[in-house]
Scaffold this active site. Structure first.
Site, short mmCIF file in Angstrom:
data_model
loop_
_atom_site.label_atom_id
_atom_site.label_comp_id
_atom_site.label_asym_id
_atom_site.label_seq_id
_atom_site.Cartn_x
_atom_site.Cartn_y
_atom_site.Cartn_z
N GLU A 128 0.84 -1.21 0.00
CA GLU A 128 0.00 0.00 0.00
C GLU A 128 0.87 1.25 0.00
OE1 GLU A 128 -0.76 1.89 3.33
OE2 GLU A 128 -0.78 0.24 4.76
N LYS A 136 -6.59 10.02 0.26
CA LYS A 136 -6.43 8.73 0.95
C LYS A 136 -7.59 7.85 0.48
CE LYS A 136 -5.39 7.23 5.67
NZ LYS A 136 -5.34 7.67 7.07
N ALA A 185 -13.84 0.44 6.14
CA ALA A 185 -14.22 -0.29 4.92
C ALA A 185 -13.28 -1.47 4.65
CB ALA A 185 -14.20 0.66 3.73
N LYS A 208 -5.14 -2.12 14.25
CA LYS A 208 -4.45 -1.16 15.11
C LYS A 208 -5.07 -1.19 16.51
CE LYS A 208 -2.96 1.81 11.34
NZ LYS A 208 -3.61 1.17 10.18
#
Length: 304
Positions: free
Chosen positions: A25, A88, A143, A161
């Site tokens: 990513e 983003k 999402a 996280k």
């Protein structure tokens, strides 16, 4: 290959030769740390993939196309672009970014979509998004979770996280039918910490088992991918007992200051960085490198 996908020569050759490929990513580059540290870490992550015999393919939207595999020049350009000039991207805004001709960094969800379009089956990241604390009133759920149920990509992460509601995140993944596979241990890791206090639904100890599971899901016609949760190396972790009060303090400060919605995560990560005197970022880098290595080994097993 869809015309919106621009493969780097190396990625194109790797696909043609059926070499192991690992998608990476770009949000960690644009929004994760300042320049030039972000560029150095991106280069280290790509090198970690190569060391395990796979080809890295960092994904980003640049110049109106989805770039799959960034050369040194493109990586430098992305890393040096100010974060406020970079969208983003998740499933909701990927097409809009392309339509507007903007530069976009891919989150877990968007990277999964783009990797699948390009024919890449494995993706390494730091941590996935999940169910935010207080989601029963805010409905704030990443999402990423829905994407894991839709796109057939094996995602290697160090868990969700630890600022998130981990039990609820696990429940949602179970509801969505996403296999959550802990690598080499029985507990779900918690990003900066090896343990979360939660039992992992599944455990595998060999990358070949994970590759076989992905192949069998395809044969069974099951939609979606797999989440492989890979614990941070012991020497790099911040133990759970140490992290709990730090996270609680950051959360209480966010609530006291009325910080909400998309501003919450950046605030929490910055406060945790300050409260741990930078150790949280060091741990983040270590776990991303660790995930890149495991993803490369899984990709190699898939290619055999």
């Amino acid at each position: 290959m869809p015309p919106l996908i621009a493969l780097s020569p190396e990625t194109s050759q790797a696909l043609a030769d059926r070499q192991p490929l690992v998608a990476l990513e770009s949000t960690i580059i644009t929004h994760g740390m300042p320049y030039p540290q972000n560029l150095e870490v991106a280069q280290q992550v790509e090198a970690a993939v190569r060391e395990e015999g796979a080809v890295p393919a960092t994904i980003a939207v640049m110049g109106g196309r989805i770039r799959v595999g960034l050369d040194a020049e493109a990586l430098e350009a992305l890393a040096s672009t100010p974060a406020e000039q970079v969208m983003k991207l998740s499933r909701a805004d990927l097409a809009a970014c392309l339509a507007l001709g903007r530069t976009g960094a891919t989150t877990v969800a968007a990277t999964m979509i783009c990797a699948h379009l390009a024919g890449i089956e494995v993706f390494a990241t730091g941590g996935i998004g999940g169910v935010h604390r207080g989601a029963e009133t805010s409905f704030d759920i990443s999402a990423d979770l829905q994407e894991l149920a839709q796109s057939p990509v094996t995602v290697v992460a160090a868990g969700a996280k630890a600022i998130l509601d981990l039990p609820k995140t696990l429940e949602v993944l179970e509801t969505l039918g996403v296999p959550v596979i802990a690598f080499g241990q029985d507990q779900l890791p918690a990003f900066w910490s090896r343990e979360s206090g939660l039992a992992a639904p599944l455990r595998m100890d060999d990358p070949a088992q994970i590759a076989a599971s992905a192949r069998l899901r395809r044969e069974l016609g099951l939609s979606g991918g797999q989440l492989v949760v890979n614990p941070i190396p012991p020497e790099a972790e911040i133990p759970r007992a140490e992290m709990i009060p730090v996270v609680e303090q950051a959360l209480s400060e966010a609530e006291a200051q009325g910080i909400a919605a998309k501003a919450v995560t950046p605030f929490l990560l910055q406060r945790i960085f300050e409260l741990t005197q930078g150790r949280s970022l060091d741990a983040n880098i270590a776990l991303v490198l660790n995930n890149a290595r495991l993803a490369a080994r899984i990709a190699a097993a898939m290619a055999t």
